[in-house]
Design a protein around this motif. Structure first.
Motif, PDB file in Angstrom:
ATOM      1  N   UNK A  71       0.806  -1.215   0.000  1.00 23.98           N
ATOM      2  CA  UNK A  71       0.000   0.000   0.000  1.00 23.98           C
ATOM      3  C   UNK A  71       0.845   1.273   0.000  1.00 23.98           C
ATOM      4  N   UNK A  72       1.790   1.346  -0.936  1.00 25.30           N
ATOM      5  CA  UNK A  72       2.660   2.521  -0.957  1.00 25.30           C
ATOM      6  C   UNK A  72       1.973   3.696  -1.656  1.00 25.30           C
ATOM      7  N   UNK A  73       2.204   4.859  -1.089  1.00 29.18           N
ATOM      8  CA  UNK A  73       1.625   6.107  -1.602  1.00 29.18           C
ATOM      9  C   UNK A  73       2.756   7.094  -1.844  1.00 29.18           C
ATOM     10  N   UNK A  74       2.741   7.715  -3.002  1.00 29.86           N
ATOM     11  CA  UNK A  74       3.694   8.775  -3.328  1.00 29.86           C
ATOM     12  C   UNK A  74       2.924   9.889  -4.007  1.00 29.86           C
ATOM     13  N   UNK A  75       3.023  11.090  -3.463  1.00 27.02           N
ATOM     14  CA  UNK A  75       2.276  12.217  -4.028  1.00 27.02           C
ATOM     15  C   UNK A  75       3.215  13.335  -4.443  1.00 27.02           C
ATOM     16  N   UNK A  76       2.748  14.130  -5.390  1.00 31.40           N
ATOM     17  CA  UNK A  76       3.465  15.314  -5.842  1.00 31.40           C
ATOM     18  C   UNK A  76       2.506  16.501  -5.817  1.00 31.40           C
ATOM     19  N   UNK A  82      -1.708   3.641  -3.088  1.00 32.83           N
ATOM     20  CA  UNK A  82      -1.872   2.390  -2.328  1.00 32.83           C
ATOM     21  C   UNK A  82      -1.519   1.165  -3.185  1.00 32.83           C
ATOM     22  N   UNK A  83      -0.319   1.199  -3.739  1.00 31.85           N
ATOM     23  CA  UNK A  83       0.149   0.133  -4.626  1.00 31.85           C
ATOM     24  C   UNK A  83       0.845  -0.960  -3.807  1.00 31.85           C
ATOM     25  N   UNK A  84       0.474  -2.199  -4.048  1.00 30.24           N
ATOM     26  CA  UNK A  84       1.120  -3.354  -3.412  1.00 30.24           C
ATOM     27  C   UNK A  84       1.741  -4.234  -4.491  1.00 30.24           C
ATOM     28  N   UNK A 110       3.017   3.643   3.533  1.00 32.06           N
ATOM     29  CA  UNK A 110       3.192   2.261   3.127  1.00 32.06           C
ATOM     30  C   UNK A 110       4.545   1.713   3.525  1.00 32.06           C
ATOM     31  N   UNK A 111       4.884   0.560   2.954  1.00 29.36           N
ATOM     32  CA  UNK A 111       6.111  -0.137   3.325  1.00 29.36           C
ATOM     33  C   UNK A 111       6.737  -0.781   2.094  1.00 29.36           C
ATOM     34  N   UNK A 112       8.055  -0.664   1.988  1.00 34.20           N
ATOM     35  CA  UNK A 112       8.814  -1.364   0.957  1.00 34.20           C
ATOM     36  C   UNK A 112       9.923  -2.141   1.652  1.00 34.20           C
ATOM     37  N   UNK A 113       9.968  -3.444   1.416  1.00 25.82           N
ATOM     38  CA  UNK A 113      11.008  -4.286   2.014  1.00 25.82           C
ATOM     39  C   UNK A 113      11.818  -4.956   0.917  1.00 25.82           C
ATOM     40  N   UNK A 114      13.138  -4.930   1.069  1.00 28.74           N
ATOM     41  CA  UNK A 114      14.043  -5.611   0.147  1.00 28.74           C
ATOM     42  C   UNK A 114      14.731  -6.723   0.921  1.00 28.74           C
TER      43      UNK A 114
END
Length: 252
Positions: free
Chosen positions: A9-14, A26-28, A63-67
Motif C-alpha cells: 500500500x505505498x503512496x507517493x504524491x506530488x 496504495x500500490x502493493x 506504506x512499506x517497501x522491504x528488500x
C-alpha cells in the motif's frame, strides 16, 4: 520462491494543496527471486515512480517497501546507497557515464569505491562481462566513440558488477533501434535465466512480452496483471498479441 521485494500500500504524491495528487495510490507489489516483471501504462501512470520507490531511489509518503525483508523506509541514506550498490543494478534509457573515462573505467568505477585494492580482480570481472555481451574490443573507447546499443551493453555490464539480486530497467531500449533493442532484451533474458530478477518499465508491447508477468498501471494504480509464463515456448508474436489485446481492453 523467496521474495526479493515486497511493497504494501505505498503512496507517493506530488504537488501541494489543491494540486496535490497521488502518483502511486496504495500500490502493493511482490517480486520473487529470479522473476522477470514488466510494468506498462500511459505517460504519467506512475511506472517509473514505482520503480524508484521499490529500489529506494525515491521516498514514499505512506506504506512499506522491504528488500529481502529489510524495511527500506527505516534505512539511513548511506545504508540505502550501500544496498543499491551491492544488491541492485540499474539500466536507464540514457546511460550516465563520465566523458573523461573510457568504457572499461566507467564500468568498474562504482565497484572501486569499497575495493580499491582489488582493482585487478574487478578489471578481470569487467572484461569477462564485456566479452559475454560482445563489447570486449571497446574497453579503451571513449563513450562518444560507441553506438547507443554498445553503450547500453556497457551499462548492463556495470549493473552486473556486484552480482545484484535484481536489475531495474527504466525504458532500457527506448533510445535504441529495433535490432539493438532485441539484442539488449536477449541479454536481459540471459541474465534472468541465470537467476537474477529483472524489472523493466516500458511502453513497448514487444519488449514487455519478453517478461513473465506484466503489471499494467493507470492513474497510480495497478489495474491488472497479465501472466505470460503460461505461454512459455510460444513465439513472440503470440505473446505480443496477448499484451496488445490487454492494452486495448484497458485503454492503454
Amino acid at each position: 520462491m523467496d521474495k526479493v521485494i515486497t511493497a504494501e500500500k505505498i503512496v507517493k504524491s506530488f504537488g501541494e494543496a489543491a494540486e496535490k495528487r497521488n502518483v502511486l495510490d496504495k500500490v502493493s507489489v511482490e517480486i520473487a527471486e529470479g522473476e522477470f516483471v514488466a510494468v506498462m501504462g500511459p505517460s504519467g501512470s506512475g511506472k517509473s515512480t514505482l520503480m524508484f520507490a521499490l529500489s529506494g531511489m525515491d521516498d514514499i509518503d505512506l506504506g512499506k517497501v522491504a528488500f529481502e525483508g529489510r524495511d527500506l523506509v527505516s534505512l539511513k541514506n548511506n545504508e540505502l546507497a550501500d544496498m543499491r550498490r551491492t544488491k541492485m543494478g540499474f539500466v536507464f534509457q540514457q546511460p550516465t557515464f563520465l566523458q573523461n573515462l573510457n568504457i572499461l573505467d566507467n564500468i568498474i568505477l562504482p565497484s572501486m569505491r569499497d575495493n580499491k585494492k582489488d582493482r585487478p580482480k574487478i578489471i578481470e570481472k569487467a572484461r569477462k562481462l564485456m566479452k559475454e555481451v560482445g563489447i570486449s574490443e571497446l574497453e579503451n573507447r571513449g563513450i562518444k566513440k560507441v553506438s547507443g546499443g554498445q553503450l547500453q551493453r556497457a551499462g548492463i555490464c556495470r549493473a552486473l558488477m556486484s552480482n545484484p539480486k535484481i536489475i531495474f530497467g527504466d525504458e532500457p531500449t527506448g533510445a535504441l533501434n529495433s535490432k539493438s533493442a532485441e539484442e539488449i532484451m536477449n541479454l536481459f533474458s540471459e541474465i534472468n535465466k541465470e537467476g537474477t530478477a529483472v524489472m523493466i518499465v516500458t511502453h513497448d508491447a514487444k519488449i514487455a512480452a519478453r517478461s513473465e508477468r506484466i503489471m499494467f498501471m493507470v492513474d497510480g494504480k495497478i489495474v491488472h496483471e497479465l501472466t505470460l509464463s503460461k505461454y512459455e515456448g510460444a513465439d513472440i508474436d503470440r505473446r505480443v498479441e496477448k499484451v496488445t489485446g490487454k492494452m486495448l481492453e484497458l485503454g492503454i
